[in-house]
Motif scaffolding. Structure first.
Motif, mmCIF file in Angstrom:
data_model
loop_
_atom_site.group_PDB
_atom_site.id
_atom_site.type_symbol
_atom_site.label_atom_id
_atom_site.label_comp_id
_atom_site.label_asym_id
_atom_site.label_seq_id
_atom_site.Cartn_x
_atom_site.Cartn_y
_atom_site.Cartn_z
ATOM 1 N N GLY A 80 61.587 -73.026 -14.724
ATOM 2 C CA GLY A 80 60.583 -73.092 -15.788
ATOM 3 C C GLY A 80 59.175 -72.793 -15.320
ATOM 4 N N SER A 81 58.928 -72.812 -14.020
ATOM 5 C CA SER A 81 57.582 -72.534 -13.504
ATOM 6 C C SER A 81 57.399 -71.078 -13.111
ATOM 7 N N THR A 82 58.235 -70.214 -13.633
ATOM 8 C CA THR A 82 58.181 -68.808 -13.228
ATOM 9 C C THR A 82 56.907 -68.133 -13.728
ATOM 10 N N TRP A 137 58.547 -70.026 -9.037
ATOM 11 C CA TRP A 137 59.138 -68.712 -8.793
ATOM 12 C C TRP A 137 58.140 -67.634 -9.191
ATOM 13 N N LEU A 138 57.862 -66.767 -8.234
ATOM 14 C CA LEU A 138 56.975 -65.626 -8.491
ATOM 15 C C LEU A 138 57.847 -64.385 -8.596
ATOM 16 N N ALA A 139 57.964 -63.880 -9.817
ATOM 17 C CA ALA A 139 58.976 -62.868 -10.124
ATOM 18 C C ALA A 139 58.396 -61.468 -10.124
ATOM 19 N N TRP A 175 56.802 -68.314 -18.132
ATOM 20 C CA TRP A 175 57.954 -68.681 -18.949
ATOM 21 C C TRP A 175 57.694 -70.008 -19.660
ATOM 22 N N HIS A 176 57.832 -69.962 -20.968
ATOM 23 C CA HIS A 176 57.705 -71.154 -21.803
ATOM 24 C C HIS A 176 59.011 -71.372 -22.567
ATOM 25 N N LEU A 177 59.200 -72.596 -22.979
ATOM 26 C CA LEU A 177 60.361 -72.929 -23.805
ATOM 27 C C LEU A 177 59.904 -73.012 -25.252
ATOM 28 N N SER A 178 60.500 -72.191 -26.103
ATOM 29 C CA SER A 178 60.082 -72.131 -27.498
ATOM 30 C C SER A 178 60.388 -73.451 -28.195
#
Length: 994
Positions: free
Chosen positions: A315-317, A293-295, A493-496
């Protein structure tokens, strides 16, 4: 009537303001009032208005913590300005801030409040009534958020020239000053953002994407600009869909089906968080993963989308974020918020309830909103727990820092800083009015506005000419379109790992001030695809075409869908996804894989190749054999055989053969200009010299033997000097041909690229094929004449002319050069030279072998035949043979004449000319003794005809025995001498010439 109208307007304004109520605005009095529009809620509740009763204002739902933080940023900036001793001293700024609920209708409702208040102020109602609660006009408005909302607000405010400074509306449509006269903003417009999105896709070599846009003035223009940029970069769009937070379920399902069935992995989204949220929820429900996703900036950091439960899908944003700013003291200000301490902020109470999931006493007015929001929270949008029916009462002692909400996320202040900057922009415009010097103002005749009675249009004038330095040391000035040019940060976007929340990792930036091609910077090492992978995903319609191939168009498919076609020979591509193959330079050819060009193979008849070595060895062998024959002839130059073959012409003939063999070497090796100009003349002149020697030699002997009575004139005419003169004249003609050829069209070295694509044949361009034809034609003409004379003299004594061998050598010569013509015309490249070398060597070896090998054999291996007796005996035999033929002819003539006269039959030729004894020697000698006797006595030859035989015997003894021999010869040959005086004279005339 006028008073009545004023009262109606006043009542309208009173009703309008009452519709919001005290808890639906943040308001503070001041000398100058600034308006504010913020999305405190994400939307409004859907309500069917059947119009059976008076329509009620729609209810706002789903609390927006970030919107409340933006509102706090405006209040903080105003309070900071009011406390500043240098900025607007002795002036107090007030504010009136409303909730747009992220909808156009609510935003227009609030805007009407600003406009109505300004109109009431322009009516000056203080003369008619005592308005103690009078609020000054709103001289500028900060907001709104969404571009669609700002478009509607700007149309209304622009009618009254009330300046509007937006902090988050980035649609490029708003740069149109003809339509939006009073609109300004502290955020870059989407034109740069759309370009940056296309640059990112090009950077990762993607060319197959889908697009989704909000169906409003933000999404549609933004995605349209992206399409333009994508087309310039050969990026193809698989699908393009429009969405809205108010789309029904069927429309959402349809869009999700398109996404699920698409082969494009990259999806470009120009939308706000609320508009995108329903789509993301359905995608999560269907568990559609593997998309990138390219936001756009509007949702890249939205708390509605950036949720842990959505991370497996998005998650690949990679998104864009505004450059973060610094607001000193803002963190502490956010922590001080409290319903009891925020009397001017009617939104604080609801904020407190939603933050701690409780209710405050006397909160009936906000309980519906709270209940509605909590419903959203149960879907992952809030911060509390429990349900509305079981909310505990708030104590008022809750700690704001103990709860994690977007409100307290002040690590990257982007929109909040834009709000802060917007307020300061208005303040500095007011400061310019406050400090204006009459005569230097911006109005007519340099006049200045009165700060105490300032109007909105005057503030707008100063905003357009604003130029100040913000607290970060940056220059702030609006361009002619009312925009501020800014840069973007690129986030992933990363997951902490600590609490499992979504964090925004900065992985690059986009500098709009840089040159094209240098604006984008991305640190790929920081990017995590799907939350964990480092490998860049593939999002192309077709697999990359490797170097050595090019993209081939597939009929009926977009240009990004192609097949890989191998580059043709002579062309190459050294990059992936080449649109076309490049042609190799003239002297280069593509390698086997067509990935690069390599020098073409150079071909010519080389000294080092087997074929060239073989030809060279044959040429050297010919030179050696010719030199050997010349040496033998030189050593045995006084022997009869050498003398009888015209010794001087034989030397010249051998020299010409040496030149013939040597000339073949000029055809081997890399052709140079000088070798090309030398080889054909050398070959032509050498062969003409050779043929001329043979021609003169053969013709001389033939004329001598054919002459009736050799005289001194014959001896003089056929002397040695004249023979050399004739050789020179024949050769001179060839020399003239060569000189004319070299002068008019000289041969030159030529690199031939046309015969074979991958090979350069270095050959000699002959300059003029006509000249070459004349050269070979003249040689063949002399050879034909020589062949004629040789054939005519084939029955002469072998010791003189070897006519049979010369005839055979000329036949070989003709066969070689007649075969040469089609072979020369049908071959190409180095084989042209090889064919000519073979022809030269074959003709040269034929001449050498046929003319000289027999003589060398006699000289070296049959010395008994290399005597004066053998030579003279052969000559005499020929003489008597001619005499016999003459006698026979005369006899036949006499017999015919006698028969015609009717006389008696004459004697037969055998009875009249024969002197042979019909009986054998009764005492024969052995063969060796007989041969010795003949050498001592002379020679005995037998001449046979069809009707008779003549036997002759000649003796060539020492001078002292000549008398006896002459008598014997005279007696034995009396008959022959009587009939052959002319032939003997011919014999005696020839001998001194040998």
């Amino acid at each position: 009537m006028t008073l009545y109208s004023y009262c109606l307007i006043f009542l309208l304004f009173t009703w309008n303001t009452a519709a919001y109520g005290p808890n639906q605005r943040a308001q503070k009095k001041g000398d100058i009032i600034l308006g504010g529009l913020f999305p405190i809620h994400f939307g409004v509740a859907a309500k069917d208005q059947d119009l059976k009763s008076r329509p009620e204002s729609v209810e706002c739902i789903r609390y927006n913590f970030r919107g409340f933080r933006w509102l706090q940023a405006m209040i903080f900036a105003i309070e900071e300005i009011n406390s500043s001793p240098t900025l607007l001293p002795n002036m107090t700024l007030g504010y009136r801030i409303f909730d747009t609920c992220n909808t156009v209708s609510k935003a227009l409702e609030a805007t009407l409040s600003f406009v109505a208040q300004n109109k009431i102020d322009s009516l000056n109602l203080d003369e008619f009534c005592n308005c103690s609660e009078h609020i000054p006009s709103t001289i500028a408005v900060v907001g709104a958020t969404g571009s669609g909302i700002s478009t509607a607000v700007a149309n209304l405010l622009g009618l009254f020239y009330i300046p509007q400074v937006s902090y988050a509306s980035s649609s490029r449509l708003l740069s149109n000053k003809n339509q939006f006269k009073s609109f300004l903003r502290t955020i870059p417009n989407d034109e740069h953002q759309a370009t940056a999105m296309a640059d990112i896709i090009e950077y990762f070599r993607w060319n197959w994407v889908g697009t989704i846009a909000a169906d409003d003035d933000y999404g549609r223009p933004g995605i349209e600009k992206f399409r333009e940029e994508a087309e310039e970069r050969d990026i193809c769009i698989d699908f393009s869909e429009l969405i809205s937070q108010y789309s029904d379920e069927e429309e959402i399902q349809q869009v999700v089906e398109v996404i699920q069935n698409s082969t494009a992995r990259v999806i470009v989204v120009f939308s706000s968080g609320p508009d995108l949220e329903p789509l993301i929820k359905e995608i999560v429900r269907r568990n559609i993963t593997g998309k990138i996703w390219l936001a756009s900036e509007a949702w890249a950091s939205s708390s509605l989308i950036a949720m842990p439960e959505f991370f497996r899908v998005i998650g690949s944003t990679i998104g864009f974020a505004l450059k973060a700013g610094q607001i000193p003291g803002f963190r502490e200000f956010l922590q001080k918020v409290h319903p009891k301490k925020s009397n001017n902020n009617g939104f604080a109470k609801e904020f407190w309830e939603e933050t701690f999931n409780c209710y405050l006493p006397d909160g009936s007015k906000t309980s519906p909103a709270s209940t509605s929001f909590h419903k959203g929270h149960e879907e992952g949008l809030g911060a509390g727990n429990g349900t509305a029916a079981f909310r505990p009462p708030c104590t008022g002692d809750e700690n704001i820092t103990s709860v994690e909400t977007p409100y307290m996320d002040y690590t990257h202040l982007r929109i909040s800083y834009n709000v802060y900057l917007a307020v300061y922009s208005i303040a500095h415009a007011l400061q310019d009015i406050y400090t204006c010097t009459p005569g230097k103002g911006l109005f007519t005749n340099g006049s200045c506005a009165d700060i105490k009675k300032v109007e909105a249009w005057q503030v707008l004038k100063h905003l357009r000419h604003l130029n100040f330095t913000n607290n970060m040391g940056e220059q702030v000035d609006f361009d002619e379109f009312g925009d501020l040019v800014g840069n973007y940060s690129i986030i992933n976007w990363h997951l902490s790992p600590e609490d499992g929340s979504v964090v925004f990792e900065e992985v690059g930036h986009y500098n709009v001030y840089a040159k094209k091609g240098e604006r984008l910077f991305i640190n790929e090492n920081k990017i995590l695809w799907s939350g964990f992978s480092k490998e860049v995903p593939f999002s192309n319609c077709s697999r990359d075409c490797l170097p050595g191939t090019r993209k081939g168009i597939i009929e009926g498919e977009p240009t990004c869908c192609f097949e890989c076609v191998d580059c043709p020979d002579g062309e190459y591509s050294d990059e992936t996804d080449a649109s076309a193959c490049d042609k190799c330079p003239e002297d280069y050819w593509s390698n086997e894989n067509h990935t690069s060009c390599i020098p073409k193979q150079i071909e010519f008849l080389s000294w080092t190749e087997p074929f060239g070595i073989a030809l060279t060895l044959f040429a050297v062998l010919g030179i050696f054999l010719t030199s050997f024959v010349l040496g033998v002839f030189t050593k045995f130059r006084n022997t009869p055989i050498v003398k009888a073959t015209n010794r001087e012409l034989s030397y010249l003939l051998l020299f010409s053969l040496l030149c013939c063999f040597s000339s073949s070497l000029f055809f081997i090796g890399e052709p140079q200009n000088w070798t090309c100009r030398l080889r054909q003349p050398a070959f032509g002149i050498s062969f003409v010299l050779c043929i001329s020697c043979i021609l003169v030699k053969t013709n001389r002997v033939l004329l001598v033997f054919e002459a009736k009575i050799p005289t001194s004139l014959h001896r003089k005419w056929w002397g040695l000097n004249l023979q050399f003169l004739l050789v020179f004249l024949c050769t001179f003609v060839q020399i003239v041909i060569c000189v004319i050829w070299l002068y008019t069209a000289p041969p030159s070295s030529y690199r031939n690229h046309e015969l074979e694509d991958e090979i350069i044949f270095i050959t000699c361009h002959e300059g003029s094929l006509m000249a070459l034809g004349f050269l070979i034609g003249y040689t063949c003409l002399l050879a034909a004449i020589c062949f004629f004379f040789a054939f005519k003299s084939r029955k002469l004594p072998e010791n003189f002319n070897e006519a049979k061998f010369i005839t055979f050598s000329m036949l070989i010569f003709f066969i070689v050069w007649i075969s040469f013509i089609p072979a020369y015309a049908s071959t190409y490249g180095k084989f042209v030279s090889a064919v000519e070398v073979i022809a030269i060597l074959a003709a040269s070896f034929g001449l050498l072998a046929c003319i000289f090998f027999n003589k060398v054999y006699i000289i070296l291996f049959k010395p008994s035949r290399n005597t004066i007796e053998e030579v003279r005996c052969s000559t005499a035999a020929h003489a008597f043979k001619v005499a016999a033929r003459a006698t026979l002819r005369r006899s036949n003539v006499s017999r015919k004449r006698s028969n015609s006269l009717g006389g008696s039959t004459g004697s037969t030729p055998s009875s009249s000319i024969s002197s042979k004894s019909n009986h054998e020697d009764p005492f024969p000698l052995p063969a060796s003794a007989e041969r010795q006797r003949q050498q001592q006595r002379g020679c005995k030859q037998k001449v046979s005809f069809g009707s008779g035989t003549v036997t002759l015997s000649l003796s060539f003894e020492e001078p002292q025995k000549n008398a006896m021999a002459n008598r014997n010869a005279k007696h034995r040959n009396s008959l022959e001498a009587q009939n052959s005086d002319d032939s003997l004279m011919r014999h005696r005339a020839l001998l001194p010439l040998q």
